[in-house]
Design a protein around this motif. Structure first.
Motif, PDB file in Angstrom:
ATOM      1  N   UNK A 210       0.853  -1.183   0.000  1.00  0.00           N
ATOM      2  CA  UNK A 210       0.000   0.000   0.000  1.00  0.00           C
ATOM      3  C   UNK A 210       0.893   1.238   0.000  1.00  0.00           C
ATOM      4  N   UNK A 211       0.597   2.183  -0.876  1.00  0.00           N
ATOM      5  CA  UNK A 211       1.304   3.460  -0.932  1.00  0.00           C
ATOM      6  C   UNK A 211       0.294   4.561  -0.633  1.00  0.00           C
ATOM      7  N   UNK A 212       0.527   5.298   0.465  1.00  0.00           N
ATOM      8  CA  UNK A 212      -0.361   6.389   0.868  1.00  0.00           C
ATOM      9  C   UNK A 212       0.381   7.708   0.688  1.00  0.00           C
ATOM     10  N   UNK A 213      -0.234   8.627  -0.072  1.00  0.00           N
ATOM     11  CA  UNK A 213       0.357   9.928  -0.372  1.00  0.00           C
ATOM     12  C   UNK A 213      -0.506  11.019   0.233  1.00  0.00           C
ATOM     13  N   UNK A 214       0.100  11.871   1.058  1.00  0.00           N
ATOM     14  CA  UNK A 214      -0.586  12.996   1.683  1.00  0.00           C
ATOM     15  C   UNK A 214      -0.018  14.280   1.076  1.00  0.00           C
ATOM     16  N   UNK A 215      -0.881  15.044   0.408  1.00  0.00           N
ATOM     17  CA  UNK A 215      -0.442  16.266  -0.264  1.00  0.00           C
ATOM     18  C   UNK A 215      -0.125  17.344   0.761  1.00  0.00           C
ATOM     19  N   UNK A 216       1.062  17.953   0.652  1.00  0.00           N
ATOM     20  CA  UNK A 216       1.438  19.041   1.555  1.00  0.00           C
ATOM     21  C   UNK A 216       1.476  20.389   0.851  1.00  0.00           C
ATOM     22  N   UNK A 217       1.753  20.412  -0.464  1.00  0.00           N
ATOM     23  CA  UNK A 217       1.697  21.663  -1.212  1.00  0.00           C
ATOM     24  C   UNK A 217       1.581  21.355  -2.693  1.00  0.00           C
ATOM     25  N   UNK A 218       1.071  22.336  -3.449  1.00  0.00           N
ATOM     26  CA  UNK A 218       0.939  22.192  -4.905  1.00  0.00           C
ATOM     27  C   UNK A 218       1.250  23.533  -5.557  1.00  0.00           C
ATOM     28  N   UNK A 219       2.019  23.474  -6.643  1.00  0.00           N
ATOM     29  CA  UNK A 219       2.350  24.674  -7.409  1.00  0.00           C
ATOM     30  C   UNK A 219       2.021  24.431  -8.866  1.00  0.00           C
ATOM     31  N   UNK A 220       1.472  25.439  -9.520  1.00  0.00           N
ATOM     32  CA  UNK A 220       1.085  25.350 -10.926  1.00  0.00           C
ATOM     33  C   UNK A 220       1.989  26.248 -11.762  1.00  0.00           C
ATOM     34  N   UNK A 221       2.426  25.731 -12.915  1.00  0.00           N
ATOM     35  CA  UNK A 221       3.215  26.514 -13.859  1.00  0.00           C
ATOM     36  C   UNK A 221       2.599  26.331 -15.233  1.00  0.00           C
ATOM     37  N   UNK A 222       2.402  27.421 -15.945  1.00  0.00           N
ATOM     38  CA  UNK A 222       1.849  27.328 -17.306  1.00  0.00           C
ATOM     39  C   UNK A 222       2.975  27.049 -18.305  1.00  0.00           C
TER      40      UNK A 222
END
Length: 222
Positions: A210-222
């Motif tokens: 089992x692989x559990x991923x908890x998002x801590x930050x997200x950045x968007x680039x065009x």
């Protein structure tokens, strides 16, 4: 990192690297519910363009053992690539890989991983399942089920079933076929509609992890 800790990680990775083969578990039946016309308005967040960088806390669990990692994933949706840098304790880099739907590039990896000839391939396959392939397609047959929809995608080696809510958010992907059986469950933050899931949990029945991923930050680039 001391030798005992390194050997402990190696033992866990050895377990992860030994995957069982899929058995082919499809019965060919459609989901229960009323078939509907394809909904072209449904678009999961990975169907966009540009670049997204995710910072995630990861836990790999297998055979009763757990390993914690910090991960950075760079997704280029236009180029259809996913690059993963995984860090162990004290910021030590475990590996840096880049996957496309069909290829794997290893930018760097700890020498200890040379003893695990299939581990990085498993990591790349997890990247593909989460971000590059096995994504819901608007043209797939859709079946009303409960308060949402189930989209069915027939593949050469099996079938994907995607469960979505009425807003088009993907809640779960189930895959079953000759190449294995696995499920990804997603949970979202209501404060960020249309964005990546807050938690992603990949359960691979055939490989036994089992692989559990908890998002801590997200950045968007065009």
């Amino acid at each position: 990192m001391n030798l005992r800790r390194a050997l402990g990680i190696l033992g866990l990775l050895l377990l992860f690297g030994c995957a069982a083969q899929g058995t082919g578990c499809l019965d060919g039946t459609a989901p229960s519910g009323t078939a509907t016309a394809p909904n072209t308005a449904i678009g999961f967040w990975t169907a966009g363009n540009g670049i997204v960088i995710l910072q995630q806390a990861a836990v790999l669990s297998t055979n009763g053992a757990e390993m914690q990692m910090d991960c950075m994933v760079r997704l280029d949706f236009s180029a259809r690539t996913a690059r993963l840098v995984a860090l162990a304790g004290f910021g030590m880099k475990l590996f840096d890989i880049e996957a496309t739907p069909t290829t794997l590039t290893v930018h760097s990896a700890l020498p200890v991983l040379d003893r695990l000839p299939h581990f990085l391939q498993h990591a790349a396959e997890a990247l593909r399942r989460l971000y590059l392939t096995h994504q819901p397609a608007p043209e797939a047959p859709a079946f009303e089920q409960g308060t949402g929809l189930v989209l069915v995608t027939r593949l050469e080696n099996g079938e994907d079933r995607h469960r979505l809510d009425r807003t088009g958010r993907l809640l779960e992907t189930q895959h079953c076929g000759r190449d294995g059986q696995w499920t990804i469950a997603y949970e979202y933050s209501d404060s960020a509609p249309g964005g990546p899931p807050r938690t992603s949990r990949l359960d691979d029945t055939a490989a036994g992890y089992r692989l559990t991923l908890q998002l801590t930050s997200v950045r968007h680039h065009e």
